[in-house]
Design a protein around this motif. Structure first.
Motif, short mmCIF file in Angstrom:
data_model
loop_
_atom_site.label_atom_id
_atom_site.label_comp_id
_atom_site.label_asym_id
_atom_site.label_seq_id
_atom_site.Cartn_x
_atom_site.Cartn_y
_atom_site.Cartn_z
N MET A 1 0.85 -1.18 0.00
CA MET A 1 0.00 0.00 0.00
C MET A 1 0.89 1.24 0.00
SD MET A 1 -3.38 0.14 0.50
CE MET A 1 -4.54 1.40 0.61
N TYR A 2 0.53 2.24 -0.77
CA TYR A 2 1.29 3.48 -0.81
C TYR A 2 0.34 4.64 -1.09
CZ TYR A 2 0.97 3.32 -5.90
OH TYR A 2 0.51 3.29 -7.19
N GLU A 3 0.80 5.82 -0.80
CA GLU A 3 0.04 7.03 -1.06
C GLU A 3 0.78 7.84 -2.12
OE1 GLU A 3 -1.34 11.10 1.23
OE2 GLU A 3 -0.62 9.41 2.40
N LYS A 4 0.12 8.05 -3.25
CA LYS A 4 0.74 8.83 -4.33
C LYS A 4 0.82 10.29 -3.91
CE LYS A 4 0.06 8.37 -8.92
NZ LYS A 4 -0.75 8.35 -10.15
N LEU A 5 2.01 10.86 -4.03
CA LEU A 5 2.19 12.26 -3.66
C LEU A 5 1.99 13.19 -4.84
CD1 LEU A 5 5.29 11.88 -1.34
CD2 LEU A 5 2.87 12.08 -0.71
N TYR A 6 2.48 12.80 -6.00
CA TYR A 6 2.26 13.61 -7.20
C TYR A 6 2.64 12.80 -8.42
CZ TYR A 6 7.30 14.50 -7.02
OH TYR A 6 8.65 14.35 -6.97
N GLU A 7 2.10 13.23 -9.55
CA GLU A 7 2.45 12.69 -10.85
C GLU A 7 2.28 13.83 -11.84
OE1 GLU A 7 1.04 9.45 -14.19
OE2 GLU A 7 0.33 9.23 -12.14
N GLU A 8 3.36 14.33 -12.33
CA GLU A 8 3.34 15.48 -13.24
C GLU A 8 3.96 15.08 -14.57
OE1 GLU A 8 2.09 18.54 -12.61
OE2 GLU A 8 1.51 17.95 -10.59
N HIS A 9 3.44 15.64 -15.62
CA HIS A 9 4.01 15.46 -16.95
C HIS A 9 4.28 16.84 -17.52
CE1 HIS A 9 3.00 11.19 -17.21
NE2 HIS A 9 1.91 11.53 -16.53
#
Length: 97
Positions: A1-9
């Protein structure tokens, strides 16, 4: 289990530079991005070591020496001199524009 902090393109500008001094050869990739408070990502193509740098950071020769595992402070100062040319100038604050 993990918590996504950000995903930017984004479309980032990349520059590859190679240069020599009297003692050492350098090969760097510089990724200019709007991420990381506008600090470019500097990658040593020979060692894979990388860091985020701006004009303030390159004034710290000890930091450059440790980050890129340079042998002397003189090598760090040489690298700083070259990076001053390739790193973007600090942005002006809104009150100065």
């Amino acid at each position: 289990m993990y918590e996504k902090l950000y995903e930017e393109h984004e479309q980032a500008r990349v520059r590859f530079i190679g240069f020599t001094t009297n003692d050492i050869r350098y090969d760097f990739g510089i990724i200019y991005t709007s991420m990381f408070f506008g600090k470019p990502l500097i990658i040593c193509m020979q060692t894979g070591r990388s860091t985020l740098l701006d004009h303030t950071d390159i004034e710290n020769a000890h930091h450059l020496k440790n980050t890129f595992r340079l042998r002397t402070e003189e090598e760090a100062n040489d690298l700083a001199e070259i990076l001053r040319f390739w790193l973007p100038s600090p942005p002006l604050h809104a009150e100065y524009e």
